[in-house]
Design a protein around this motif. Sequence first.
Motif, PDB file in Angstrom:
ATOM      1  N   LEU A 290       0.879  -1.285  -0.157  1.00  0.00           N
ATOM      2  CA  LEU A 290       0.066   0.105   0.027  1.00  0.00           C
ATOM      3  C   LEU A 290       0.931   1.283  -0.089  1.00  0.00           C
ATOM      4  O   LEU A 290       1.851   1.542   0.953  1.00  0.00           O
ATOM      5  CB  LEU A 290      -0.747  -0.190   1.270  1.00  0.00           C
ATOM      6  CG  LEU A 290      -2.035   1.056   1.337  1.00  0.00           C
ATOM      7  CD1 LEU A 290      -3.170   0.439   0.140  1.00  0.00           C
ATOM      8  CD2 LEU A 290      -2.817   1.375   2.524  1.00  0.00           C
ATOM      9  N   GLN A 291       0.849   2.072  -1.123  1.00  0.00           N
ATOM     10  CA  GLN A 291       1.509   3.367  -0.863  1.00  0.00           C
ATOM     11  C   GLN A 291       0.508   4.617  -0.956  1.00  0.00           C
ATOM     12  O   GLN A 291      -0.403   4.537  -1.573  1.00  0.00           O
ATOM     13  CB  GLN A 291       2.389   3.400  -2.315  1.00  0.00           C
ATOM     14  CG  GLN A 291       3.001   4.672  -2.520  1.00  0.00           C
ATOM     15  CD  GLN A 291       3.784   4.585  -3.894  1.00  0.00           C
ATOM     16  OE1 GLN A 291       3.738   3.907  -4.709  1.00  0.00           O
ATOM     17  NE2 GLN A 291       4.594   5.830  -4.034  1.00  0.00           N
ATOM     18  N   ARG A 292       0.710   5.550  -0.147  1.00  0.00           N
ATOM     19  CA  ARG A 292      -0.081   6.750  -0.041  1.00  0.00           C
ATOM     20  C   ARG A 292       0.650   7.745  -0.694  1.00  0.00           C
ATOM     21  O   ARG A 292       1.811   7.951  -1.013  1.00  0.00           O
ATOM     22  CB  ARG A 292      -0.446   6.996   1.582  1.00  0.00           C
ATOM     23  CG  ARG A 292      -0.880   5.502   2.153  1.00  0.00           C
ATOM     24  CD  ARG A 292      -1.255   6.079   3.653  1.00  0.00           C
ATOM     25  NE  ARG A 292      -2.618   6.790   3.431  1.00  0.00           N
ATOM     26  CZ  ARG A 292      -3.038   7.631   4.515  1.00  0.00           C
ATOM     27  NH1 ARG A 292      -2.482   7.755   5.595  1.00  0.00           N
ATOM     28  NH2 ARG A 292      -4.316   8.170   4.490  1.00  0.00           N
ATOM     29  N   ARG A 293       0.087   8.937  -0.696  1.00  0.00           N
ATOM     30  CA  ARG A 293       0.434  10.039  -0.986  1.00  0.00           C
ATOM     31  C   ARG A 293       1.735  10.542  -0.337  1.00  0.00           C
ATOM     32  O   ARG A 293       1.861  10.303   0.869  1.00  0.00           O
ATOM     33  CB  ARG A 293      -0.450  11.317  -1.255  1.00  0.00           C
ATOM     34  CG  ARG A 293      -1.694  11.082  -2.209  1.00  0.00           C
ATOM     35  CD  ARG A 293      -2.410  12.453  -2.651  1.00  0.00           C
ATOM     36  NE  ARG A 293      -2.661  13.036  -1.466  1.00  0.00           N
ATOM     37  CZ  ARG A 293      -3.619  13.026  -0.633  1.00  0.00           C
ATOM     38  NH1 ARG A 293      -4.715  12.072  -1.251  1.00  0.00           N
ATOM     39  NH2 ARG A 293      -4.030  13.618   0.394  1.00  0.00           N
ATOM     40  N   ASN A 294       2.856  11.314  -1.036  1.00  0.00           N
ATOM     41  CA  ASN A 294       4.047  11.836  -0.228  1.00  0.00           C
ATOM     42  C   ASN A 294       3.473  12.575   0.926  1.00  0.00           C
ATOM     43  O   ASN A 294       4.365  12.337   2.021  1.00  0.00           O
ATOM     44  CB  ASN A 294       4.700  12.532  -1.305  1.00  0.00           C
ATOM     45  CG  ASN A 294       5.474  11.786  -2.154  1.00  0.00           C
ATOM     46  OD1 ASN A 294       5.633  10.415  -2.001  1.00  0.00           O
ATOM     47  ND2 ASN A 294       5.919  12.090  -3.432  1.00  0.00           N
ATOM     48  N   ASP A 295       2.448  13.239   1.156  1.00  0.00           N
ATOM     49  CA  ASP A 295       2.107  14.079   2.062  1.00  0.00           C
ATOM     50  C   ASP A 295       1.573  13.067   3.442  1.00  0.00           C
ATOM     51  O   ASP A 295       0.793  13.782   4.326  1.00  0.00           O
ATOM     52  CB  ASP A 295       1.353  15.221   1.824  1.00  0.00           C
ATOM     53  CG  ASP A 295       0.286  14.927   1.296  1.00  0.00           C
ATOM     54  OD1 ASP A 295      -0.057  13.867   0.541  1.00  0.00           O
ATOM     55  OD2 ASP A 295      -0.851  15.802   1.105  1.00  0.00           O
ATOM     56  N   LYS A 296       1.254  11.992   2.976  1.00  0.00           N
ATOM     57  CA  LYS A 296       0.511  10.958   3.943  1.00  0.00           C
ATOM     58  C   LYS A 296       1.360   9.930   4.408  1.00  0.00           C
ATOM     59  O   LYS A 296       2.024   9.113   3.687  1.00  0.00           O
ATOM     60  CB  LYS A 296      -0.577  10.545   3.228  1.00  0.00           C
ATOM     61  CG  LYS A 296      -1.911  11.151   2.718  1.00  0.00           C
ATOM     62  CD  LYS A 296      -2.704  11.657   3.861  1.00  0.00           C
ATOM     63  CE  LYS A 296      -3.950  12.405   3.071  1.00  0.00           C
ATOM     64  NZ  LYS A 296      -4.854  12.834   4.192  1.00  0.00           N
ATOM     65  N   PRO A 297       1.309   9.676   5.756  1.00  0.00           N
ATOM     66  CA  PRO A 297       2.202   8.763   6.453  1.00  0.00           C
ATOM     67  C   PRO A 297       1.492   7.378   6.392  1.00  0.00           C
ATOM     68  O   PRO A 297       0.231   7.372   5.948  1.00  0.00           O
ATOM     69  CB  PRO A 297       2.230   9.162   7.760  1.00  0.00           C
ATOM     70  CG  PRO A 297       0.866   9.811   8.134  1.00  0.00           C
ATOM     71  CD  PRO A 297       0.577  10.702   6.908  1.00  0.00           C
ATOM     72  N   ILE A 298       2.269   6.331   6.252  1.00  0.00           N
ATOM     73  CA  ILE A 298       1.744   5.248   6.250  1.00  0.00           C
ATOM     74  C   ILE A 298       0.606   4.609   7.299  1.00  0.00           C
ATOM     75  O   ILE A 298       0.614   5.335   8.298  1.00  0.00           O
ATOM     76  CB  ILE A 298       2.687   4.118   6.196  1.00  0.00           C
ATOM     77  CG1 ILE A 298       3.272   3.873   7.673  1.00  0.00           C
ATOM     78  CG2 ILE A 298       3.657   4.081   5.175  1.00  0.00           C
ATOM     79  CD1 ILE A 298       4.362   2.716   7.677  1.00  0.00           C
TER      80      ILE A 298
END
Length: 305
Positions: free
Chosen positions: A80-88
């Motif tokens: 699962l990859q989130r946007r760069n401004d979102k933590p895992i």
Amino acid sequence: MTLGPNMHNCARYLIFFQYIGTKYSGAVKVPAHQGLKRGVQDHLEDALRRLKPLNPVSLFISSRTDTGVHALSNSAHFDLQRRNDKPIFTENVLVDALNFHLRKEQIRVTSAHRVRDDFHARFCARSRTYVYRLALGIAHHADLPLTEGDLCWNLHNMELDVGAMREAADVLVGTHDFSSFRAVSSDLPFKSPVKTLDVVNIRPGGSFAHAHFHRDIPFWELTFRSRSFLYRQVRRMTGALVAVGQGKLSVPQVKALLEARDSLAYANLLAAPPQGLFLTRVDYRETDLQLPQQTSEEQPPTSVL
């Protein structure tokens, strides 16, 4: 998946999940053209897509269960990859978010673990445990409490010869060629029929509504544990053991069936129906569920949807 130094918003997770399999085509996804019933995987992936990951999410399920078979603990991994401004996602937040989107289904995620990026839910599994539930003395489906409707195999017999069943079960324990106990499937030429059956246990069970139903119903549970099983192996073994309990098959005949190493040798026997079967455990080494210390420390303490 290989995580680069600037990809802290990307992670691999292992989830454990349960489901009542009656309305699903099985654990794995089903091509749209094959029918109206969807697989449990279809619904889990729908829930994951609602989390708006950057990557196309695919689940790798540890244990494929058939239409109508249930699970108290199946497992799967995914990246699962989130946007760069979102933590895992933290594990707890991930569980809550998935269950929110699964609330209309008979599927629940019970726990999540962030795992190393080479972890595989299927190949890292050390064992799988199935339990098959029998209800005795049931002349008609309506004789069962509603809580048992599609959750057991209801037999007309009031009694089974459990001693003979246990003797036949001992024949199956150990490392054998289980060709006689596998059903024909598309992957038959690619899978070895040799499996090691660690446990076959037959013991009294109970109804989910035992304290509140108007009469006692004898329940029995057959437990099977192995690292892996062949297609419909558990249901075929259960059918043979029940036949022994009913006096339709002898212990020497079970031994001869095993030694025949031929799926056609089973043709005249009755495989147990799917509704009594539960996948109850998928076990892993504790170390497989632990991240390397550095990666673990990089995980943020909280996350938001």
